[in-house]
Scaffold this motif. Sequence first.
Motif, PDB file in Angstrom:
ATOM      1  N   ILE A 187     -57.356  46.075 -52.772  1.00 32.19           N
ATOM      2  CA  ILE A 187     -57.968  47.095 -53.298  1.00 32.19           C
ATOM      3  C   ILE A 187     -59.083  47.749 -52.342  1.00 32.19           C
ATOM      4  O   ILE A 187     -60.130  46.738 -52.001  1.00 32.19           O
ATOM      5  CB  ILE A 187     -58.595  47.080 -54.664  1.00 32.19           C
ATOM      6  CG1 ILE A 187     -57.426  46.705 -55.565  1.00 32.19           C
ATOM      7  CG2 ILE A 187     -59.353  48.165 -55.084  1.00 32.19           C
ATOM      8  CD1 ILE A 187     -57.917  46.653 -57.071  1.00 32.19           C
ATOM      9  N   GLN A 193     -62.340  49.640 -67.623  1.00 33.71           N
ATOM     10  CA  GLN A 193     -61.968  50.750 -66.752  1.00 33.71           C
ATOM     11  C   GLN A 193     -63.235  51.363 -66.142  1.00 33.71           C
ATOM     12  O   GLN A 193     -64.438  51.186 -66.682  1.00 33.71           O
ATOM     13  CB  GLN A 193     -61.524  51.901 -67.779  1.00 33.71           C
ATOM     14  CG  GLN A 193     -60.284  51.726 -68.579  1.00 33.71           C
ATOM     15  CD  GLN A 193     -59.819  52.988 -69.301  1.00 33.71           C
ATOM     16  OE1 GLN A 193     -59.683  53.638 -68.883  1.00 33.71           O
ATOM     17  NE2 GLN A 193     -59.415  52.490 -70.557  1.00 33.71           N
ATOM     18  N   ILE A 201     -63.572  54.939 -59.379  1.00 34.15           N
ATOM     19  CA  ILE A 201     -63.563  54.685 -57.982  1.00 34.15           C
ATOM     20  C   ILE A 201     -64.033  55.822 -57.221  1.00 34.15           C
ATOM     21  O   ILE A 201     -63.759  56.830 -57.121  1.00 34.15           O
ATOM     22  CB  ILE A 201     -62.273  54.213 -57.664  1.00 34.15           C
ATOM     23  CG1 ILE A 201     -61.675  53.160 -58.280  1.00 34.15           C
ATOM     24  CG2 ILE A 201     -62.155  53.923 -56.048  1.00 34.15           C
ATOM     25  CD1 ILE A 201     -60.231  52.630 -57.969  1.00 34.15           C
ATOM     26  N   LYS A 222     -53.962  49.574 -63.064  1.00 38.08           N
ATOM     27  CA  LYS A 222     -53.379  50.806 -63.119  1.00 38.08           C
ATOM     28  C   LYS A 222     -54.393  51.800 -62.505  1.00 38.08           C
ATOM     29  O   LYS A 222     -55.362  51.996 -63.002  1.00 38.08           O
ATOM     30  CB  LYS A 222     -52.934  51.407 -64.485  1.00 38.08           C
ATOM     31  CG  LYS A 222     -51.849  52.448 -64.317  1.00 38.08           C
ATOM     32  CD  LYS A 222     -51.391  52.936 -65.753  1.00 38.08           C
ATOM     33  CE  LYS A 222     -52.225  53.910 -66.533  1.00 38.08           C
ATOM     34  NZ  LYS A 222     -51.962  54.011 -67.798  1.00 38.08           N
ATOM     35  N   PHE A 223     -53.875  52.373 -61.239  1.00 43.52           N
ATOM     36  CA  PHE A 223     -54.664  53.398 -60.859  1.00 43.52           C
ATOM     37  C   PHE A 223     -54.264  54.921 -61.084  1.00 43.52           C
ATOM     38  O   PHE A 223     -53.052  55.123 -61.159  1.00 43.52           O
ATOM     39  CB  PHE A 223     -54.630  53.604 -59.192  1.00 43.52           C
ATOM     40  CG  PHE A 223     -55.285  52.156 -58.619  1.00 43.52           C
ATOM     41  CD1 PHE A 223     -56.541  51.899 -58.598  1.00 43.52           C
ATOM     42  CD2 PHE A 223     -54.367  51.175 -58.380  1.00 43.52           C
ATOM     43  CE1 PHE A 223     -57.007  50.989 -58.156  1.00 43.52           C
ATOM     44  CE2 PHE A 223     -54.795  50.007 -57.732  1.00 43.52           C
ATOM     45  CZ  PHE A 223     -56.018  49.672 -57.645  1.00 43.52           C
ATOM     46  N   THR A 224     -55.251  55.847 -61.379  1.00 40.17           N
ATOM     47  CA  THR A 224     -54.913  57.225 -61.528  1.00 40.17           C
ATOM     48  C   THR A 224     -55.837  57.984 -60.942  1.00 40.17           C
ATOM     49  O   THR A 224     -56.973  57.634 -60.258  1.00 40.17           O
ATOM     50  CB  THR A 224     -55.185  57.695 -63.065  1.00 40.17           C
ATOM     51  OG1 THR A 224     -56.544  56.951 -63.368  1.00 40.17           O
ATOM     52  CG2 THR A 224     -53.953  57.024 -64.086  1.00 40.17           C
ATOM     53  N   PHE A 261     -55.100  51.452 -52.510  1.00 41.14           N
ATOM     54  CA  PHE A 261     -55.104  51.077 -53.848  1.00 41.14           C
ATOM     55  C   PHE A 261     -53.688  50.895 -54.364  1.00 41.14           C
ATOM     56  O   PHE A 261     -53.100  51.611 -54.993  1.00 41.14           O
ATOM     57  CB  PHE A 261     -55.816  52.248 -54.565  1.00 41.14           C
ATOM     58  CG  PHE A 261     -57.171  52.652 -54.025  1.00 41.14           C
ATOM     59  CD1 PHE A 261     -58.402  51.737 -54.685  1.00 41.14           C
ATOM     60  CD2 PHE A 261     -57.372  53.464 -53.262  1.00 41.14           C
ATOM     61  CE1 PHE A 261     -59.605  52.170 -54.086  1.00 41.14           C
ATOM     62  CE2 PHE A 261     -58.701  53.983 -53.006  1.00 41.14           C
ATOM     63  CZ  PHE A 261     -59.986  53.260 -53.255  1.00 41.14           C
ATOM     64  N   GLY A 265     -61.593  58.373 -58.160  1.00 44.21           N
ATOM     65  CA  GLY A 265     -60.338  57.872 -58.830  1.00 44.21           C
ATOM     66  C   GLY A 265     -60.662  57.085 -59.952  1.00 44.21           C
ATOM     67  O   GLY A 265     -61.785  56.998 -60.600  1.00 44.21           O
ATOM     68  N   HIS A 266     -59.501  56.272 -60.530  1.00 46.10           N
ATOM     69  CA  HIS A 266     -59.841  55.612 -61.792  1.00 46.10           C
ATOM     70  C   HIS A 266     -58.924  54.325 -61.921  1.00 46.10           C
ATOM     71  O   HIS A 266     -57.859  54.610 -61.481  1.00 46.10           O
ATOM     72  CB  HIS A 266     -59.680  56.446 -63.107  1.00 46.10           C
ATOM     73  CG  HIS A 266     -60.078  55.977 -64.383  1.00 46.10           C
ATOM     74  ND1 HIS A 266     -61.405  55.761 -64.664  1.00 46.10           N
ATOM     75  CD2 HIS A 266     -59.390  55.301 -65.420  1.00 46.10           C
ATOM     76  CE1 HIS A 266     -61.431  55.176 -66.189  1.00 46.10           C
ATOM     77  NE2 HIS A 266     -60.186  54.791 -66.374  1.00 46.10           N
ATOM     78  N   ILE A 267     -59.634  53.209 -62.266  1.00 49.15           N
ATOM     79  CA  ILE A 267     -58.777  52.156 -62.212  1.00 49.15           C
ATOM     80  C   ILE A 267     -58.959  51.442 -63.882  1.00 49.15           C
ATOM     81  O   ILE A 267     -60.073  51.451 -64.229  1.00 49.15           O
ATOM     82  CB  ILE A 267     -59.434  50.977 -61.233  1.00 49.15           C
ATOM     83  CG1 ILE A 267     -58.323  49.797 -61.450  1.00 49.15           C
ATOM     84  CG2 ILE A 267     -60.936  50.918 -61.408  1.00 49.15           C
ATOM     85  CD1 ILE A 267     -58.779  48.684 -60.133  1.00 49.15           C
ATOM     86  N   ILE A 269     -55.821  59.136 -57.983  1.00 51.40           N
ATOM     87  CA  ILE A 269     -56.302  58.804 -56.536  1.00 51.40           C
ATOM     88  C   ILE A 269     -55.419  59.814 -55.702  1.00 51.40           C
ATOM     89  O   ILE A 269     -54.323  59.602 -55.768  1.00 51.40           O
ATOM     90  CB  ILE A 269     -55.724  57.139 -55.990  1.00 51.40           C
ATOM     91  CG1 ILE A 269     -56.377  56.430 -56.960  1.00 51.40           C
ATOM     92  CG2 ILE A 269     -55.953  56.972 -54.669  1.00 51.40           C
ATOM     93  CD1 ILE A 269     -57.664  55.449 -56.724  1.00 51.40           C
TER      94      ILE A 269
END
Lengths: 416, 442
Positions: free
Chosen positions: A295, A175, A178, A231-233, A243, A185-187, A235
């Motif tokens: 991405i 993890q 971004i 999984k993106f969160t 993404f 954001g988070h991947i 964003i």
Amino acid sequence: MNLKTLLLASGALLSGTAAVAGGYQVSLAGIKNNGMGGVGVGLSLDQAAMFYNPGALAMVRERGVQLGGNLTFARNSFVAEGGNTQRELRNTVVTPFSLFASYGPTEAKFRAGIAVYTPFGSKLQYAEGWEGRTSLTDIDLKSVFVQPTFSYALTDQLSVGAGLVVLAYGAVNLQRDIPLPDSYGHIELDGKAKTKLGYNAGIFFKPSPMLSLGISYRSKIDAQVEDGDVKFTNISPTFASRFQATKFGATLPLPATTSIGLGIMPSDKLTLAFDINYVNWSAYRNLEFRFDQQINGSTFSTSKRYYQDAFTFRVGGQYKITDAFTARVGGAYDNSPVKNGYVTPETPDADRISGTAGISYAVTEHFGIDLSTQFVTLKKRTQTALDLQNNQTTDRVAGTYKTNIVIPGLGLNYTF
Amino acid sequence: MFRKFVPFVALLGLGITACQPDLESDFKSSAGSADFTRYIAVGNSLTAGFSDNGLYLEGQLNSYPNLLATQFKAAGGGEFEQPLFNSAQSNGSGYLRITGFDATGNPIIGNVAANAAVGIGADSKTPLLAKYTGTGNQNLGVPGIRIADITTAGYGLNNPVGFNPYFERMLGTSPASYLQYVQERVNTIKPTFFTNWLGNNDVLGFATAGGVGATLTPVAEFTTKYNQMLDVLTTGGTKGLVATIPNVTNVPLFTTVPVAAVIASIKANPQIPNASAASLYIRTGTNTIREATANDLLLLPARAVIGTGATQTTLPIGVGYSATMANPLPSQFVLDAAEITSVTNRTNELNAVITAEAQKRNLALFDANAYFTTVARNGVITNGITNTASFVTGNLFSLDGVHPTPRGYAIVANEMIKAINATYGSSVPQLNPGAYRGVRFP
């Protein structure tokens, strides 16, 4: 202690592993070996020989089962270049484990066995909002190897052995944050490795009761993830269209290891041992990910690792104090495979020095308890922004890392 | 038997608790030969925290002097007071913001209205801003001020011939010049450390006007007044930092609309007759009309003008076939090659003055010109995050194309800290630029 509780314990332990030898290698098979600096290639101590040198298994006359578990307390500190704030891991405890069982008729020249162990792994959770958040926030890398093993004594002095090494379970969870212009954001990448096969083999030679020698080899296995989940969160909708990936693929080499070992037994009570491991880390050039959709404009990402082959030197000894008690000490010096300027948060590696101690208690003729502890200290390691720029490795963070690890271990063994 | 394991287990427990490595003792902050107890900052819009073509509360809070003061605290620095807008006036003078995206994905930039405006000044045009009523001001940055202005009486007084509203809101109703105000602050605060980043507007005003209706400050005048300012700031041997003037031609205001791309789009425009023979024509600072070349820089607002309204001829603005068959782009939208040379030469001359004074007075020097030239060429990567001098997407420059974003100001503060540490042997910690935003998106 009955077999049922043993199995329950093993279930609880099957939850994680930690980087305890150079790179993301974990040398924690066999609690007796742990107490002696991780030596074992030139010895025939017990069933854990299947990991260290399958050639020595035939010389382990007792048939038996042994189960080992470790608690790994890794404590890492990081200060970014120019900063003064120490970042510490959201501390976790991980539990590398091992299970060894061997069998063979009392008078037979062979021994067959099965080994289950966790030779590679890493789990690190960095502090919230730390400077390297866009490189990594969390990593959990697990592998479980299952190894059916056969060993045969050619003469009373010489035995050979080999194992089929099965990467039975491998999982990766990576993890990172971004960087978006006004937020993060988070991947999360999460995948299971495909089952892969390799082998190990070894030769064990004991020309006299006072001297033994061993050499062993474990082949490389490429842990390969296909169809891992992306999984993106966090964003924001403005950037969401950039993404869209849902699947990823990646390959991580679990490198080949060649080892030689020497055992010296000056008396019935004292054993001294020396091992050298050589790990072909240079197989790890780049960490590459392929994505099913773009991405931020690319379906591919690559990050330089450029590991170099590395040696580990180990020394250890045990002394049989009484019939019931055996004490052990040892140490190791582990050269880091990670070059200067290439240190990444997922393996904040440096040369390691470890000191170990252990004790065994024979409860009955057949049942024994082993305890070990290892204190591992990684040298303080600094890389500057200029180092990163010169090596074109600016996808990671400049600063100073320092890690200490304490690993207590408990082993139970039953022989018959 | 278990009794025998007890000491072993106890030792283990001790080992685990003592295991966390301590690196902080290796990175102790110190002031070295500097003293950060009382800090004042002198400068222009950059010092005030101006961003997105406005002065507003978020920008003030992220001004480099405020960021520096926060870092100084680790090395003995004290409190730092700024002339902040209050939370009800947080939009300050108003500022630019991205409101959406057009069909081609380009950002639409709109205005956030001022909420600190309190009427119009005695000159009937300058909007007055809510006054700062504190008495402890340490951030003396006044947007728009030039070195040429610092001795002008009434520069901050609401009067019919015009004034600077940012200075006016700080000063109250005094006719004092900026230099006198700084002298008063020095007498009152008795600073132990200062920063001075003045001089940008002595070339920037000329450049942002496309060389029209503004002048470059003469070197002799600059030298005299710059020294007057430093004499005041270094009273009693006070230590500090000065910064050079970045060459303004490196900022997005001048680099976002490349001549070559505009020419290509004209030649590809099917609505222009014989488009392949057409090109971009400009009116230069010396009032000649010629085809634009890669040596000319178009200002950001030129993008909205080129190709529009064919008022003078049948050709749209900027389009032409020859010097005599063209509707040239007006001079204020282009910094032509000769003007660029003037700006660059004067920037270098003024920077030579600043650098020489820094050396003579043993002050720390942040060579902003060298730094931003490098950034314009290579960008700057901070803790794994790529930042560039690109408009909107580069993280460093705000929507006016000249002033930094909070991220940009954080990077400026870090570069100043490096210069201060190098000069005074101090260990002031840097900050993490990644904790500060680039351009805000809707």
